[in-house]
Every structure is written in structure tokens, then in C-alpha cells.
Design a protein around this motif. Structure first.
Motif, PDB file in Angstrom:
ATOM      1  N   LEU A 496       0.823  -1.201   0.000  1.00  0.00           N
ATOM      2  CA  LEU A 496       0.000   0.000   0.000  1.00  0.00           C
ATOM      3  C   LEU A 496       0.864   1.261   0.000  1.00  0.00           C
ATOM      4  O   LEU A 496       0.613   2.200  -0.766  1.00  0.00           O
ATOM      5  CB  LEU A 496      -0.924  -0.007   1.218  1.00  0.00           C
ATOM      6  N   GLY A 497       1.896   1.272   0.843  1.00  0.00           N
ATOM      7  CA  GLY A 497       2.779   2.428   0.890  1.00  0.00           C
ATOM      8  C   GLY A 497       3.522   2.653  -0.416  1.00  0.00           C
ATOM      9  O   GLY A 497       3.649   3.796  -0.884  1.00  0.00           O
ATOM     10  N   LEU A 498       4.028   1.580  -1.024  1.00  0.00           N
ATOM     11  CA  LEU A 498       4.752   1.718  -2.287  1.00  0.00           C
ATOM     12  C   LEU A 498       3.827   2.187  -3.410  1.00  0.00           C
ATOM     13  O   LEU A 498       4.219   3.014  -4.242  1.00  0.00           O
ATOM     14  CB  LEU A 498       5.398   0.384  -2.656  1.00  0.00           C
ATOM     15  N   SER A 499       2.601   1.674  -3.444  1.00  0.00           N
ATOM     16  CA  SER A 499       1.654   2.083  -4.483  1.00  0.00           C
ATOM     17  C   SER A 499       1.313   3.563  -4.361  1.00  0.00           C
ATOM     18  O   SER A 499       1.314   4.299  -5.352  1.00  0.00           O
ATOM     19  CB  SER A 499       0.379   1.233  -4.401  1.00  0.00           C
ATOM     20  N   LEU A 500       1.004   3.997  -3.144  1.00  0.00           N
ATOM     21  CA  LEU A 500       0.690   5.407  -2.943  1.00  0.00           C
ATOM     22  C   LEU A 500       1.896   6.296  -3.224  1.00  0.00           C
ATOM     23  O   LEU A 500       1.756   7.396  -3.759  1.00  0.00           O
ATOM     24  CB  LEU A 500       0.186   5.623  -1.513  1.00  0.00           C
TER      25      LEU A 500
END
Length: 514
Positions: A496-500
């Protein structure tokens, strides 16, 4: 645009159109050559077809049904955090599917918050798996999209109409009948068909919450026939049925108007004199609270349960994350290049844009199946897992990117085309000096969207990848399968962090010095 400009920049668009057509229709031809007779499909395969259509219809209907009062409440109320909530609703595709699945499992699963609360009350815990689990996950994913589309419709109603309605002493029923109902009749059919199409081609949700003869979609049946039985004939025939379902849904969606996802009118609350009473205000805030809890609780569960697991991630997760990042960046650049080339060529040949949009009627799993069949004759398809994943994700992102780049490109050429012709600006010089600076904002947003979609992909890579060459979503799914839920939660939080982060970086690049 002058004719001489196309002598230099037309050929990339033509090559892109040919590539998209080959992936959308050529892979279909590849699977058609391997298809056997319809007798190859068993009763359980036809049950999968029926399950696919039924769950997609129900998911789309529930998403629209709950989105109507939620969008109405957001359209006529002002409260702290309203803008942030609308922003979250504006990007429903950024959230990786596997992250949402883990969030829903943490809330509604056997050991989730809801089941624990039911156990305290002396009741049996609920099961999220099966038909109702697939529908619940699809509603979670598509309710924000439906709300955003309907909110755009409410924002498009001029404020003067509500003032006129007030001067005519319209009651709530009169306003709904004369102002809101006509808007809903225009928007709801298109939004319904788009959500139906998304639910039809969903793979990761059916893979996790479905399974078994009674809860298998066509996508999942293709994967099982291909991956486990290596029955290419059966997989090919199922792929043809899948494309037929998608084509019918896409053709239906083209008959209805779906509003653009712009921001005009969404952040200005229209004065609604029909909704000033206490009961209407309480009902609106109830719907805003319900949709906020339903959408944000799974994400909060991921953050709370995933934070401790970040410290205990195996090395395979970090290597999978690196592969996902490289694949997502490559997919984003490829998607932008192909979409820009096609959009430039479409200024002269409008039919090319239709070819670029054709991938919306295709399934990424069908594309992957066709490419596997083609590559299998000449090489080991597993060696091409990451490039194929990047290419398919880029093509699947093109319909969204073309919708963003097309109007901006047409506007820039309309405003500066004649001036550029008079100055002799042609070819790539014209693109670099005139068009590119005015396309940075939609290009940055589109690149971020393509990268985020690629980061969360669990369809194509599941067909091709070897165990040691998994991407982060596939690695998370394997952790879930081995019941290492703490590590799976930590890896989901990382995803989630990498996608955002990728979306933010690309979007920031587009907005800076635009």
C-alpha cells in the motif's frame, strides 16, 4: 494540426494501435485456434459462467443502490474532512486488490473484528468466503467509484435550479422528481455497466474469497484450467466466453454517458433549502458515517496489524517488492508512451482512439493466456513473466489514460495549433515545446495511476511467474495461503505504501512546473 506534422509523429501511433489490436484481438485468435468443441466445458464450467454474471450484476446493483444516498449526502452537506473524503473516493483504483482483501479479512474474517464481536455476544462468527464474500469485496471496491460518479452528477446540476425550486416552494419529493431523478436516469445506467465490467474481469477477489464449484468465476476457471490442469483447449474456450461477456458489457457501456472525473462542482456545496430540517440532516450524516466506516475500517486494520509485521518480513518479500517496483515503473512509462503516441495520431484518425479503448473489452487473464500460448511454441513463457506483466498492465491502463490525455491534447492543439503552424513548429519539436508542457498534469496523474495498477496486479503474473520470481501481490497471496497472516499484513502495508508513493511521485512530477 497541419498535415506535415503527422509525417514525423504518425508512425508511433500506428505501431501502438497495431500492438493494442494484436493484444486485444490477436490473443483472442490465438486462444480460438486452441479451442475445442463446447462439449469440452463441464457443468461446473457453466456454473462459473452463471456465477460470474450473477455476482457482477448483484455487486453493481448494490454499489449503485448504496452510492445514491451517500453521494446525495455528500453533495448537500459541508463538514470537516469532506474534501479529504471526496479525494479518497476519487481514486478507487489506486488501492491494490490484495491489500483490500486483507483489510476485509481483518474486519469480516473468521478472526476479524466483526466475528470477535459476535463471539462476545454469544453468536456464531460469520464467514467471508463464498458468494457473499465476493459480492462484499466487489461492493467495497466499487462503492467509492459509484459514489464519485454520482457525486459528479449532483455537482453538475446548476445551483440556480435549486434556487428556482426554492422560489417555487418545491418540497423534497418535487426536487427529486424534477432535478435529481433526470440526472440519475442519465448517469446510473453507464455507471452500472462500468462496474459490472470491472466485477466481471475481477480475478484476485474470486481467487481469495471464491473457489469451489459454487463460487468460481470465469477468470478463476481459466486460471485453474491453465495453471493446474494445463488444459489449453478448455482455457481457450473459457477465454472466448469471457471476452464475449466483456464485449457485451463494454458495448452496453458505450450507449450510456458516464461523467468525467473532474473536480468541477464537487467541492462547492449547493444551498439546499429542502434539506435544512433535522431529520434530513441526521439522515445525510448517517450515510456519510456509514460509508466512511465501511471504506476506512479495513485500511485502518491493515495499518494496525501490518505495522508490527513490517519488522519480520522475509527476504523474499523485499525482493518481490523490488520486482514489483521495476515492473510498475516500466509499465507506467510504456503506458504513457503508447497512449501519447495513439492520442497524437488520433487527432488525424479518430478511429485509432477506438482501437486504444478496445482493451476495456478484454480481460488481462485472456491476454496472458493468449501470450502464453504464443510464447510456449518458441520459448519458456516464465522467462518473460515481468515484461509480459508490464506490457499487459500498460495496455489495460490505456482506456483511462486516453480519457485524460485526449481532451487535454485536443485543447492544446486547438489553442496553439495555428500559431505553431505559423512558426514552422512540426513533428517532435512541436510535441516537446508546445504540447508536452500542457500535458504534464494529465501525464503525471496517468503515469501514477498506471504504476499503482501495475503494483497491485495479481492476474498475469500468477500465470507466468516461477516461485522464485514472484511480485509483491503474488508473494502476499502465498503468505496468506501458508497462514502467515502477520507477515502478509506487513507485506500488504508495504505494498500500500509503495503504491501510494509511486502515484504521488508521478503526480507530483506532473503538477510541478506544468
Amino acid at each position: 494540426m497541419a498535415q506535415r506534422v503527422f509525417s514525423v509523429i504518425l508512425w508511433p501511433g500506428l505501431i501502438t494501435a497495431a500492438l493494442v489490436a494484436a493484444l486485444s484481438f490477436g490473443t483472442l485468435g490465438a486462444v480460438a485456434l486452441r479451442a475445442e468443441s463446447f462439449s469440452a466445458l463441464s457443468r461446473f464450467d457453466w456454473m462459473a459462467v452463471r456465477f460470474t454474471v450473477v455476482q457482477a450484476l448483484l455487486s453493481a446493483a448494490l454499489s449503485i443502490l448504496f452510492a445514491i444516498p451517500a453521494a446525495r449526502a455528500l453533495a448537500r452537506r459541508s463538514f470537516p474532512g469532506r474534501g479529504l473524503l471526496i479525494t479518497l473516493l476519487g481514486a478507487p483504483f489506486i488501492l491494490p486488490t490484495i491489500v483490500a482483501i486483507l483489510g476485509l479479512t481483518a474486519v469480516f474474517g473468521n478472526a476479524g473484528f466483526v466475528s470477535v464481536a459476535l463471539s462476545w455476544a454469544g453468536l456464531e462468527p460469520i464467514s467471508i468466503y463464498g458468494f457473499h464474500g465476493v459480492v462484499l469485496a466487489h461492493v467495497f471496491f466499487n462503492l467509492p467509484l459509484a459514489t464519485r460518479l454520482l457525486l459528479q452528477g449532483w455537482g453538475a446540476i446548476p445551483a440556480e435550479r435549486f434556487r428556482l425550486a426554492s422560489s417555487l416552494h418545491f418540497g423534497p419529493r418535487d426536487i427529486f422528481r424534477h432535478l435529481e431523478l433526470p440526472m440519475l436516469k442519465e448517469i446510473v445506467p453507464g455507471a452500472f455497466t462500468v462496474i459490472f465490467l470491472i466485477c466481471t474481469t475481477s480475478f484476485a477477489i474470486a481467487l481469495t474469497f471464491g473457489g469451489g464449484p459454487k463460487a468460481t468465476t470465469v477468470e478463476l476457471a481459466i486460471y485453474e484450467a491453465f495453471r493446474y490442469d494445463f488444459n489449453l483447449g478448455k482455457a481457450s474456450l473459457l477465454a472466448l466466453i469471457q471476452v464475449a461477456i466483456c464485449a457485451v458489457a463494454a458495448a452496453a457501456s458505450l450507449k450510456f454517458r458516464v461523467p468525467q472525473m473532474g473536480s468541477g462542482g464537487l467541492h462547492r456545496v449547493v444551498q439546499r433549502f429542502d434539506a435544512r430540517n433535522t431529520s434530513a440532516r441526521a439522515l445525510d450524516m448517517l450515510w456519510v458515517g456509514l460509508i466512511s466506516v465501511f471504506l476506512l475500517t479495513p485500511l485502518l486494520a491493515i495499518a494496525l496489524r501490518g505495522a508490527p509485521g513490517l519488522l519480520d518480513l522475509p527476504a523474499s518479500v523485499w525482493s518481490a517488492a523490488l520486482r514489483s517496483i521495476l515492473t510498475a515503473i516500466g509499465s507506467a512509462f510504456l503506458a504513457i508512451f503508447m497512449s501519447l503516441a495513439l492520442a497524437l495520431s488520433a487527432l488525424r484518425f479518430r478511429s485509432l482512439e477506438i482501437i486504444g479503448m478496445s482493451s476495456i473489452a478484454a480481460s488481462p487473464l485472456v491476454m496472458g493466456t493468449g501470450l502464453y500460448i504464443v510464447l510456449f511454441a518458441v520459448t519458456d513463457p516464465a522467462d518473460w513473466a515481468l515484461p509480459i506483466t508490464a506490457l499487459v498492465n500498460a495496455v489495460m491502463s490505456m482506456p483511462f489514460i486516453l480519457r485524460a490525455l485526449g481532451p487535454a491534447l485536443s485543447g492544446a492543439e486547438r489553442d496553439y495549433g495555428r500559431l505553431s503552424d505559423s512558426l514552422g513548429l512540426t513533428g517532435f519539436s512541436r510535441v516537446r515545446l508546445v504540447l508536452f508542457p500542457r500535458l504534464r498534469v494529465p501525464m503525471g496523474f496517468s503515469a501514477g495511476l498506471a504504476a499503482a495498477l501495475s503494483m497491485g496486479d495479481l492476474g498475469v503474473i500468477a500465470l507466468f511467474a516461477r516461485p522464485e520470481a514472484a511480485t509483491l501481490p503474488l508473494q502476499i497471496y502465498r503468505l496468506m495461503g501458508s497462514y502467515r497472516m502477520d507477515q502478509a499484513m506487513g507485506a500488504a502495508l508495504l505494498l500500500l505504501g509503495l503504491s501510494l508513493a509511486l502515484f504521488y511521485i508521478f503526480d507530483l512530477w506532473g503538477r510541478r512546473r506544468a
